[in-house]
Design an enzyme around this catalytic site. Structure first.
Site, PDB file in Angstrom:
ATOM      1  N   HIS A 157       0.832  -1.223   0.000  1.00 40.22           N
ATOM      2  CA  HIS A 157       0.000   0.000   0.000  1.00 40.22           C
ATOM      3  C   HIS A 157       0.859   1.263   0.000  1.00 40.22           C
ATOM      4  CE1 HIS A 157      -3.321  -2.708   1.367  1.00 40.22           C
ATOM      5  NE2 HIS A 157      -2.337  -3.264   2.045  1.00 40.22           N
ATOM      6  N   SER A 278      14.813  22.209 -15.316  1.00 41.78           N
ATOM      7  CA  SER A 278      13.669  23.079 -15.554  1.00 41.78           C
ATOM      8  C   SER A 278      14.173  24.421 -16.031  1.00 41.78           C
ATOM      9  CB  SER A 278      12.870  23.250 -14.257  1.00 41.78           C
ATOM     10  OG  SER A 278      12.130  24.458 -14.297  1.00 41.78           O
ATOM     11  N   LYS A 284      15.888  22.027 -10.155  1.00 41.18           N
ATOM     12  CA  LYS A 284      15.200  20.812 -10.573  1.00 41.18           C
ATOM     13  C   LYS A 284      16.070  19.819 -11.323  1.00 41.18           C
ATOM     14  CE  LYS A 284      10.889  20.594 -10.873  1.00 41.18           C
ATOM     15  NZ  LYS A 284       9.952  19.748 -10.165  1.00 41.18           N
ATOM     16  N   GLU A 291       9.471   8.961 -16.427  1.00 46.06           N
ATOM     17  CA  GLU A 291       8.072   9.333 -16.681  1.00 46.06           C
ATOM     18  C   GLU A 291       7.635   8.892 -18.076  1.00 46.06           C
ATOM     19  OE1 GLU A 291       7.178  13.477 -14.884  1.00 46.06           O
ATOM     20  OE2 GLU A 291       9.324  13.385 -15.220  1.00 46.06           O
TER      21      GLU A 291
END
Ligand code: ARG
Length: 459
Positions: A157, A278, A284, A291
């Site tokens: 979980h 970024s 970043k 992704e």
């Protein structure tokens, strides 16, 4: 004007829009090598069976090699009015060698021709997928070997469950990938029958030798039913299904990398090679490759669903709907291979943050199960009661804002009088993972056994 290949009964040529919807040369040109290989095997067989003269077969075989090199050096004139790769190659062959080119299509149809070309292509992709998967398995193995005994939290979980080892987690992916590889190899073995010679759908009256072409093209045997041969696309569906499952596995690890590389987790550092910055936020380092890998399953599964939907309502045998099989498979295969390569690079280059993993492993009451097991083993409590006692201790620690090992012995004895000081041994994560020695368990020795087994299997 009417089509040179099949226009005998046509007075007029196709509408420009008909040509646009009908032509597949824009994508099926990727089958050129398979098409030429299949045609050369067919011509050689026609000569061996006396259907074609040796002279014509030789001219065809040589001419096809000329066409092949034209395509490979970029000098081939692809023509949309010739619809597909099959007619483009044959028409060019005619320009190169003249009249004998027209004899190549004896005892053959584009229906068995495209079936054999596409099978050859998908078969190669099964091999490429198996190889790509092996490379990724090696990358996971190297990570597992480096950190066979590093402790980290295991989750259910996405909540801390029990401490596990880094090596064990890496090896979980080796198992998944091994099954993925097996699926591609199983599919390959099943698709390895040659449809060439089924002709349009019914077979042919020419005395062809289908065993000869099957062997020449590396198939185990010819297909046994000509109707099935030209209408079967399950080989492509099996490839897509295997690709979807594999991409799903890649997507799950990609998701873990996205979580693990966040500032909140810091379990791993991804290398600069597999991340991006970024344009506004200077700090970043985004896990873009992970992704994108997570997203790739979307299009691969999409291709799978698309082809299932194309096939599901088609009466036997060939229908032009089936021309839509190729773009789906090409796109899925390209993205799977890219995904495997990207994941292999990312896994090879990532650095686990051992100290953070260890700290996380020890938090979240991760050894509560070990405590309950101790109560069963040392004090003879029934597991249900031990579970309850441990739950009470967890609540106590939570109330004090500490973890289980930070409770004092008298805290513990307040909950159960029989608890002794040696309970603290099992509350440490190192001991916890070392104790899970059941076959397939997370103990470092067990993990090392699995690493050794897989290293030998892949050697
Ligand atoms: N380009 C076609 C395909 O990809 C080749 C087979 C054409 N056969 C036919 N009967 N029109 O499916």
């Amino acid at each position: 004007q009417a089509n040179a290949m099949w226009g005998g009964r046509f007075a007029d040529g196709p509408d420009a829009i008909m040509q646009a919807i009908n032509a597949s040369i824009g994508f099926d040109r990727r089958l050129y090598a398979q098409d030429i290989r299949g045609s050369r095997a067919h011509a050689a067989m026609l000569a061996a069976t006396g259907i074609l003269s040796n002279k014509d077969a030789e001219a065809i075989g040589e001419g096809l090699l000329t066409v092949l090199s034209e395509i490979e050096t970029g000098g081939f004139p692809f023509r949309v009015e010739l619809e597909d790769i099959h007619m483009n190659v044959e028409a060019r062959l005619k320009e190169v060698i003249g009249e004998p080119a027209g004899r190549l299509h004896t005892a053959r149809s584009r229906n068995d021709q495209v079936a054999v070309d596409f099978r050859l292509w998908v078969r190669d992709q099964c091999d490429a997928a198996a190889q790509g998967i092996e490379a990724l398995m090696r990358a996971f193995l190297a990570q597992a070997e480096a950190g066979a005994d590093w402790v980290m939290p295991g989750f259910t979980h996405l909540q801390t469950a029990q401490p596990v080892t880094w090596g064990h987690h890496m090896m979980a992916y080796v198992e998944m990938l091994a099954r993925d590889r097996g699926r591609f190899l199983d599919a390959r073995a099943r698709m390895n029958e040659c449809p060439l010679g089924a002709a349009a759908l019914a077979g042919t009256s020419f005395p062809i030798d289908r065993h000869m072409t099957a062997e020449a093209l590396g198939f185990d045997r010819p297909t046994a039913n000509s109707l099935d041969s030209v209408s079967d696309r399950d080989f492509a569906l099996e490839f897509l299904s295997a690709a979807s499952i594999c991409a799903m596995h890649l997507s799950r690890f990609a998701e873990e990398l996205v979580i693990w590389s966040s500032a909140q987790f810091r379990f791993v550092r991804l290398s600069d090679k597999w991340t991006t910055g970024s344009s506004i936020m200077p700090q970043k380092k985004n896990p873009d490759a992970a992704e994108l890998l997570r997203a790739k399953l979307g299009r691969i599964l999409g291709a799978t669903v698309a082809l299932f939907t194309v096939m599901k309502g088609l009466a036997l045998t060939y229908s032009k709907d089936m021309q839509e099989d190729k773009e789906q498979v090409f796109d899925a295969a390209d993205n799977l291979m890219l995904g495997l390569a990207a994941m292999t690079g990312m896994v090879a280059d990532m650095t686990a943050n051992r100290a953070v993993l260890a700290e996380a492993a020890a938090s979240g009451f991760s050894t509560a199960t070990d405590l309950a097991d101790w109560l069963v083993r040392e004090l003879g409590l029934p597991f249900r009661e031990a579970h309850h006692v441990t739950g009470t201790l967890v609540a106590l620690a939570e109330g004090k804002g500490c973890d289980l090992p930070d409770l004092t012995l008298s805290d513990m004895q307040g909950v159960h009088a029989g608890i002794r000081a040696d309970v603290f041994d099992v509350l440490g994560v190192e001991n916890s993972v070392r104790s899970r020695r059941s076959y397939g368990g997370t103990a470092p020795d067990r993990v090392r056994e699995q690493i050794a087994r897989w290293k030998a299997a892949l050697a």
